[in-house]
Scaffold this motif. Structure first.
Motif, PDB file in Angstrom:
ATOM      1  N   ASN A 103       4.952  14.819   2.853  1.00  0.00           N
ATOM      2  CA  ASN A 103       4.643  14.903   3.870  1.00  0.00           C
ATOM      3  C   ASN A 103       3.377  13.642   4.033  1.00  0.00           C
ATOM      4  O   ASN A 103       2.773  13.064   5.093  1.00  0.00           O
ATOM      5  CB  ASN A 103       3.256  15.880   3.298  1.00  0.00           C
ATOM      6  N   TYR A 104       3.164  12.783   2.841  1.00  0.00           N
ATOM      7  CA  TYR A 104       3.132  11.876   3.397  1.00  0.00           C
ATOM      8  C   TYR A 104       3.409  10.784   3.852  1.00  0.00           C
ATOM      9  O   TYR A 104       3.249  10.141   5.050  1.00  0.00           O
ATOM     10  CB  TYR A 104       2.913  10.557   1.969  1.00  0.00           C
ATOM     11  N   ALA A 162       4.341   6.295  -5.682  1.00  0.00           N
ATOM     12  CA  ALA A 162       4.393   5.865  -6.908  1.00  0.00           C
ATOM     13  C   ALA A 162       3.044   6.628  -7.624  1.00  0.00           C
ATOM     14  O   ALA A 162       3.063   7.139  -8.767  1.00  0.00           O
ATOM     15  CB  ALA A 162       4.217   4.025  -7.727  1.00  0.00           C
ATOM     16  N   LYS A 163       1.693   6.923  -7.086  1.00  0.00           N
ATOM     17  CA  LYS A 163       1.247   7.693  -7.103  1.00  0.00           C
ATOM     18  C   LYS A 163       1.874   8.972  -7.604  1.00  0.00           C
ATOM     19  O   LYS A 163       1.026   9.760  -8.537  1.00  0.00           O
ATOM     20  CB  LYS A 163      -0.178   7.403  -6.456  1.00  0.00           C
ATOM     21  N   ILE A 164       1.957   9.067  -6.429  1.00  0.00           N
ATOM     22  CA  ILE A 164       2.628  10.605  -5.977  1.00  0.00           C
ATOM     23  C   ILE A 164       4.095  11.417  -6.669  1.00  0.00           C
ATOM     24  O   ILE A 164       4.358  12.094  -7.070  1.00  0.00           O
ATOM     25  CB  ILE A 164       3.345  11.111  -4.734  1.00  0.00           C
ATOM     26  N   LEU A 180       0.917  -1.168  -0.251  1.00  0.00           N
ATOM     27  CA  LEU A 180      -0.425   0.186   0.261  1.00  0.00           C
ATOM     28  C   LEU A 180       0.732   1.138  -0.126  1.00  0.00           C
ATOM     29  O   LEU A 180       0.665   2.030  -0.703  1.00  0.00           O
ATOM     30  CB  LEU A 180      -0.745  -0.245   0.717  1.00  0.00           C
ATOM     31  N   ARG A 181       1.852   1.381   0.963  1.00  0.00           N
ATOM     32  CA  ARG A 181       3.196   2.223   1.005  1.00  0.00           C
ATOM     33  C   ARG A 181       3.494   2.826  -0.974  1.00  0.00           C
ATOM     34  O   ARG A 181       3.956   3.947  -1.394  1.00  0.00           O
ATOM     35  CB  ARG A 181       3.424   2.181   1.791  1.00  0.00           C
ATOM     36  N   GLN A 182       4.140   1.073  -1.284  1.00  0.00           N
ATOM     37  CA  GLN A 182       4.456   0.934  -2.859  1.00  0.00           C
ATOM     38  C   GLN A 182       3.704   2.027  -3.860  1.00  0.00           C
ATOM     39  O   GLN A 182       3.722   2.877  -3.843  1.00  0.00           O
ATOM     40  CB  GLN A 182       4.461  -0.029  -3.047  1.00  0.00           C
ATOM     41  N   GLY A 232      10.592  18.686  -8.499  1.00  0.00           N
ATOM     42  CA  GLY A 232      11.058  19.088  -7.873  1.00  0.00           C
ATOM     43  C   GLY A 232      10.738  19.510  -6.686  1.00  0.00           C
ATOM     44  O   GLY A 232      10.323  18.410  -6.208  1.00  0.00           O
ATOM     45  N   VAL A 233      11.051  20.262  -6.218  1.00  0.00           N
ATOM     46  CA  VAL A 233      10.948  20.717  -4.326  1.00  0.00           C
ATOM     47  C   VAL A 233       9.580  19.706  -4.322  1.00  0.00           C
ATOM     48  O   VAL A 233       9.138  19.863  -2.837  1.00  0.00           O
ATOM     49  CB  VAL A 233      11.594  22.139  -4.146  1.00  0.00           C
ATOM     50  N   ALA A 234       8.054  20.387  -4.924  1.00  0.00           N
ATOM     51  CA  ALA A 234       6.946  20.355  -4.003  1.00  0.00           C
ATOM     52  C   ALA A 234       7.231  18.755  -4.146  1.00  0.00           C
ATOM     53  O   ALA A 234       5.941  18.630  -3.357  1.00  0.00           O
ATOM     54  CB  ALA A 234       6.138  21.059  -5.365  1.00  0.00           C
ATOM     55  N   LEU A 235       7.867  18.463  -5.243  1.00  0.00           N
ATOM     56  CA  LEU A 235       7.437  16.718  -5.866  1.00  0.00           C
ATOM     57  C   LEU A 235       8.208  15.552  -3.636  1.00  0.00           C
ATOM     58  O   LEU A 235       7.940  15.263  -3.252  1.00  0.00           O
ATOM     59  CB  LEU A 235       7.756  15.907  -7.103  1.00  0.00           C
TER      60      LEU A 235
END
Length: 357
Positions: free
Chosen positions: A299-300, A281-283, A275-277, A290-293
């Protein structure tokens, strides 16, 4: 001058005595309700029984959960059993059933526990079995990973798991009941029913097939080495069925720590890892870069929780039939107590107005 070991021990003892004498316990808050002391086996049981008695909040009684309040700080089931003669309406004892519920009146200890008026027991082997209640495990994964995708059917897997280990479960219960545990020890039972590896594809079919081979090999060895016990072990299944043990739910009655540490935790870890993977992967597959990613991934990660901590906090076992039996026992006690309190309260005086127009 260097102190001797004896002098150091003496000084340490005196210091501890002085601290004990200076300690002033905090005052208890009196909310007008009668206090009922509830003693449990150990510190790890306090939270579980607190959650149980929270379901019985009422305006007449308040329950305080703790280990036995004695100077020698005793803990464990044997200690609580020694307190049975002193238990009463205001001093309750709560223990793991172990096999005592299943044994009924066939052993001295099980009879004493089942007959104790002010002792409540879990009906499951231990509190851990409730925490590992199959219908609640998906919710544990969601809380730990913050991903609600349904990728695994815990109920179906645990039913299949129980069906597979059922023959060895009977052998272990038989060995324990007749004090011949050397025939099939807890260590041997644990080794035979543990999930040595977990593959969640096809809802764990590969893992279950691996387990089936191990269990069958161990069952054949037990029958070969103990041919005189085979008939009694088979008959035991009929006896336990009257106590609610089915082939597909015996995990609720097996050794609690074995279930949690060697079955449930490996299974939860495998599902939560996937589930974490999926979440990562979705993110990563989003348009953010970049920084936002990096911030989104951080955050997750910050929202994730320890699987074991979430499991220990699990309270979604109230639909379990065995919990309903425990609930009914406590409710019966509560009805008697509240009925007595109400009967002892003075009747309200009805005031009439003497004014006549």
């Amino acid at each position: 001058m260097k102190q001797s070991r004896a002098e150091k021990v003496k000084l340490a003892f005196q210091s501890r005595e002085q601290r004990a004498q200076c300690y002033i316990p905090p005052c208890e808050v009196d909310d007008g309700r009668e206090k009922v002391n509830v003693y449990v086996e150990g510190y790890e049981d306090v939270a579980f029984w607190r959650s149980i008695f929270d379901h019985f909040d009422n305006p007449y009684l308040r329950f305080e959960i703790s280990v036995p309040n004695r100077e020698d700080l005793p803990k464990g089931k044997k200690v609580l059993m020694s307190m049975i003669p002193h238990s009463n309406e205001e001093l309750l004892l709560c223990v793991d059933s172990d096999f005592d519920y299943l044994f009924g009146d066939t052993t001295e200890q099980s009879k004493e526990i089942n007959d104790a008026e002010f002792m409540f027991h879990t009906y499951t082997y231990a509190t851990e079995n409730y925490l590992c209640y199959a219908p609640s495990l998906r919710n544990v994964c969601v809380k730990a990973t913050k991903n609600d995708t349904r990728i695994f059917d815990f109920v179906r897997f645990m039913e299949a798991y129980s069906n597979i280990i059922y023959p060895l479960f009977l052998w272990y219960v038989h060995s324990a009941r007749h004090s011949t545990e050397s025939v099939f020890t807890l260590a041997e039972f644990r080794a035979a029913v543990r999930l040595g590896y977990v593959d969640i594809r096809h809802n764990g079919e590969g893992t279950l097939a691996w387990l089936q081979r191990n269990v069958e090999r161990r069952r054949l060895a037990l029958e070969r080495d103990n041919p005189t016990m085979c008939e009694a072990v088979e008959a035991l299944g009929t006896q336990l069925n009257k106590r609610g043990v089915e082939r597909d739910n015996c995990y609720l009655f097996m050794h609690g720590h074995t279930l949690m540490d060697n079955v449930t935790m490996p299974l939860l870890s495998a599902v939560c890892d996937k589930l974490r993977q999926l979440s990562v992967a979705k993110i990563n597959g989003s348009k953010v870069e970049g920084v936002a990613l990096k911030n989104e991934l951080q955050n997750y990660t910050n929202t994730l929780r320890s699987i074991r901590d979430v499991l220990l906090d699990n309270e979604n076992y109230t639909s379990c039939p065995l919990y309903k039996r425990l609930r009914d026992d406590i409710q019966e006690y509560l009805d008697v107590m509240i009925g007595r309190i109400k009967a002892e309260q003075p009747a309200e005086v009805m005031l009439r107005c003497n004014f006549e127009p």
